[in-house]
Scaffold this motif. Structure first.
Motif, PDB file in Angstrom:
ATOM      1  N   SER A  63       0.426  13.063   8.200  1.00  0.00           N
ATOM      2  CA  SER A  63      -0.514  13.174   9.321  1.00  0.00           C
ATOM      3  C   SER A  63      -1.667  14.125   9.017  1.00  0.00           C
ATOM      4  CB  SER A  63       0.220  13.627  10.586  1.00  0.00           C
ATOM      5  OG  SER A  63       0.739  14.944  10.425  1.00  0.00           O
ATOM      6  N   SER A  72      -2.653  13.822  14.903  1.00  0.00           N
ATOM      7  CA  SER A  72      -2.257  12.561  14.273  1.00  0.00           C
ATOM      8  C   SER A  72      -0.749  12.392  14.186  1.00  0.00           C
ATOM      9  CB  SER A  72      -2.861  12.467  12.858  1.00  0.00           C
ATOM     10  OG  SER A  72      -4.268  12.398  12.922  1.00  0.00           O
ATOM     11  N   HIS A  95      -3.229   2.907  17.925  1.00  0.00           N
ATOM     12  CA  HIS A  95      -3.512   3.805  16.798  1.00  0.00           C
ATOM     13  C   HIS A  95      -3.581   2.952  15.533  1.00  0.00           C
ATOM     14  CE1 HIS A  95      -1.438   6.162  19.908  1.00  0.00           C
ATOM     15  NE2 HIS A  95      -2.259   7.137  19.566  1.00  0.00           N
ATOM     16  N   SER A  96      -4.755   2.394  15.288  1.00  0.00           N
ATOM     17  CA  SER A  96      -4.913   1.404  14.210  1.00  0.00           C
ATOM     18  C   SER A  96      -4.737   2.008  12.821  1.00  0.00           C
ATOM     19  CB  SER A  96      -6.290   0.745  14.311  1.00  0.00           C
ATOM     20  OG  SER A  96      -7.322   1.721  14.244  1.00  0.00           O
ATOM     21  N   ASP A  97      -4.769   3.337  12.704  1.00  0.00           N
ATOM     22  CA  ASP A  97      -4.610   3.974  11.392  1.00  0.00           C
ATOM     23  C   ASP A  97      -3.174   4.424  11.147  1.00  0.00           C
ATOM     24  OD1 ASP A  97      -4.602   6.000  13.303  1.00  0.00           O
ATOM     25  OD2 ASP A  97      -5.538   7.465  11.944  1.00  0.00           O
ATOM     26  N   THR A  98      -2.212   3.876  11.894  1.00  0.00           N
ATOM     27  CA  THR A  98      -0.813   4.277  11.736  1.00  0.00           C
ATOM     28  C   THR A  98      -0.329   3.966  10.321  1.00  0.00           C
ATOM     29  OG1 THR A  98      -0.332   3.900  14.078  1.00  0.00           O
ATOM     30  CG2 THR A  98       1.554   3.949  12.566  1.00  0.00           C
ATOM     31  N   LYS A  99       0.252   4.965   9.683  1.00  0.00           N
ATOM     32  CA  LYS A  99       0.787   4.814   8.334  1.00  0.00           C
ATOM     33  C   LYS A  99       2.318   4.806   8.325  1.00  0.00           C
ATOM     34  CE  LYS A  99      -3.036   5.067   5.794  1.00  0.00           C
ATOM     35  NZ  LYS A  99      -3.477   3.982   4.892  1.00  0.00           N
ATOM     36  N   SER A 124       0.838  -1.197   0.000  1.00  0.00           N
ATOM     37  CA  SER A 124       0.000   0.000   0.000  1.00  0.00           C
ATOM     38  C   SER A 124       0.871   1.244   0.000  1.00  0.00           C
ATOM     39  CB  SER A 124      -0.909   0.007   1.237  1.00  0.00           C
ATOM     40  OG  SER A 124      -1.716  -1.146   1.268  1.00  0.00           O
ATOM     41  N   HIS A 153      -1.435   9.456   1.702  1.00  0.00           N
ATOM     42  CA  HIS A 153      -2.579   8.769   2.311  1.00  0.00           C
ATOM     43  C   HIS A 153      -2.544   9.070   3.803  1.00  0.00           C
ATOM     44  CE1 HIS A 153      -3.702   6.325  -1.260  1.00  0.00           C
ATOM     45  NE2 HIS A 153      -2.443   6.576  -1.569  1.00  0.00           N
ATOM     46  N   GLN A 154      -3.508   9.828   4.250  1.00  0.00           N
ATOM     47  CA  GLN A 154      -3.504  10.350   5.607  1.00  0.00           C
ATOM     48  C   GLN A 154      -3.599   9.237   6.643  1.00  0.00           C
ATOM     49  OE1 GLN A 154      -6.611  13.136   6.427  1.00  0.00           O
ATOM     50  NE2 GLN A 154      -5.706  13.842   8.352  1.00  0.00           N
ATOM     51  N   GLY A 155      -2.861   9.410   7.730  1.00  0.00           N
ATOM     52  CA  GLY A 155      -2.910   8.476   8.840  1.00  0.00           C
ATOM     53  C   GLY A 155      -2.037   8.956   9.972  1.00  0.00           C
ATOM     54  N   THR A 156      -2.032   8.191  11.048  1.00  0.00           N
ATOM     55  CA  THR A 156      -1.226   8.541  12.215  1.00  0.00           C
ATOM     56  C   THR A 156       0.254   8.296  11.928  1.00  0.00           C
ATOM     57  OG1 THR A 156      -3.010   8.115  13.782  1.00  0.00           O
ATOM     58  CG2 THR A 156      -0.760   7.930  14.625  1.00  0.00           C
TER      59      THR A 156
END
Length: 322
Positions: A144, A186, A211-215, A110, A155-158
């Motif tokens: 973030s 974030s 933080h399940s959206d960690t990128k 991804s 792609h935005q995320g933590t």
């Protein structure tokens, strides 16, 4: 196919004819098998290899690849490839036929930043004080907040930024200088962390679960999280230390960006300037290299990118001036 027993020593052998790649008939004799089954299996693999049969085992396909590509590469380049094959591919595919492998469906990596950063482990290398920390702070802020970076879609995320050479006061001044008072919930910072293999995995795992959206996780710098075993590191230790961070990145589907230094000596290949052995780049999914003619120049830095995992674009020329 037939196998024959040597009455003198009790071993088995095979003798047969086959058609080579030129369409010419050849004869093959192979001795010394302990059992009839081993002899017949060897003959079967040999014939499939010569016929380029997709039902050959993946191990046989790799052996074909080695014989073809090894003489064309520099020794260090081949050692890097060989290590990746033995540690990351063959343990999983040694008994899978090529036909079965091609039928499998694998999830692609991804993008974190399109055409720049993907899930996996990446090295960002540059000379001391060239601006690496400013660059990763910019990357962290853009991901973030979901802002495009140099025209590349993010792609935005933590984001977790391990700023291990800073304190909170210095971080505050840098972020204010770059982004003013604009903040984001974030983007998380830490100025200390445990070592790789000594608790860092558990710390990162705890953060990702919370933080399940960690990128993105930034490690600034590699030297701060690896044990100092000697004045110089071996290929295997370099490969292992990046391998552990890569395993974590692959397990949780995040990008781990590892800040590292370049050496002073010039090199024919720019990426050979990365401090340490080729084991670092050999295990990483890719690397970004910050360069400028002189560190004191006010001219922009060049950022180059290479990917080591295949299936992604590489950029041998400057990707962006920063």
């Amino acid at each position: 196919m037939a196998a024959f027993k040597n009455k003198d020593n009790g071993t088995w052998y095979v003798q047969f004819r086959y058609t080579d790649w030129k369409g010419e008939r050849q004869q093959k004799l192979k001795r010394g098998f302990a059992t009839k089954r081993e002899a017949l299996e060897w003959e079967r693999e040999f014939l499939m290899e010569k016929q380029a049969d997709v039902n050959m085992t993946f191990e046989s396909f790799v052996a074909l690849y080695e014989r073809d590509i090894k003489p064309k590469l520099k020794l260090n380049t081949w050692l890097t490839k060989e290590s990746i094959i033995k540690k990351k591919i063959l343990p999983y595919f040694a008994t899978v036929t090529l036909d079965e492998l091609m039928d499998n469906v694998f999830e692609g990596k991804s993008a974190v930043i399109e055409n720049l950063l993907y899930t996996g482990a990446y090295i960002l290398a540059g000379a001391p004080k060239i601006g690496k920390s400013f660059l990763v702070a910019q990357i962290a802020h853009h991901i973030s907040t979901g802002q495009d970076l140099w025209g590349y879609k993010t792609h935005q995320g933590t984001v977790l930024y391990l700023a291990l050479e800073d304190d909170e006061s210095r971080l505050q001044r840098r972020m204010f200088r770059m982004f003013g008072v604009e903040g984001t919930s974030s983007l998380h910072f830490a100025t200390n962390a445990k070592m790789i293999g000594g608790g860092l995995d558990e710390q990162l795992e705890k953060f990702v679960r919370e933080h399940s959206d960690t990128k993105l996780i930034i490690v600034d710098t590699l030297q701060k999280v690896r044990e100092a075993v000697s004045d110089s590191y071996s290929y295997s230790s370099d490969y292992e230390v990046i391998g552990k961070l890569k395993q974590f990145a692959d397990r949780y589907g995040v990008c781990v960006l590892i800040v590292h230094h370049t050496r002073k000596q010039p090199a024919g290949d720019s990426f050979e300037m990365i401090s340490g052995t080729t084991g670092l780049l050999g295990c990483a999914d890719g690397a970004l290299l910050m360069q400028k003619e002189k560190r004191t120049d006010t001219l922009p830095c060049s950022l180059c990118l290479t990917f080591g995992g295949g299936g992604l674009p590489s950029c041998p020329n400057p990707l962006h001036d920063i």
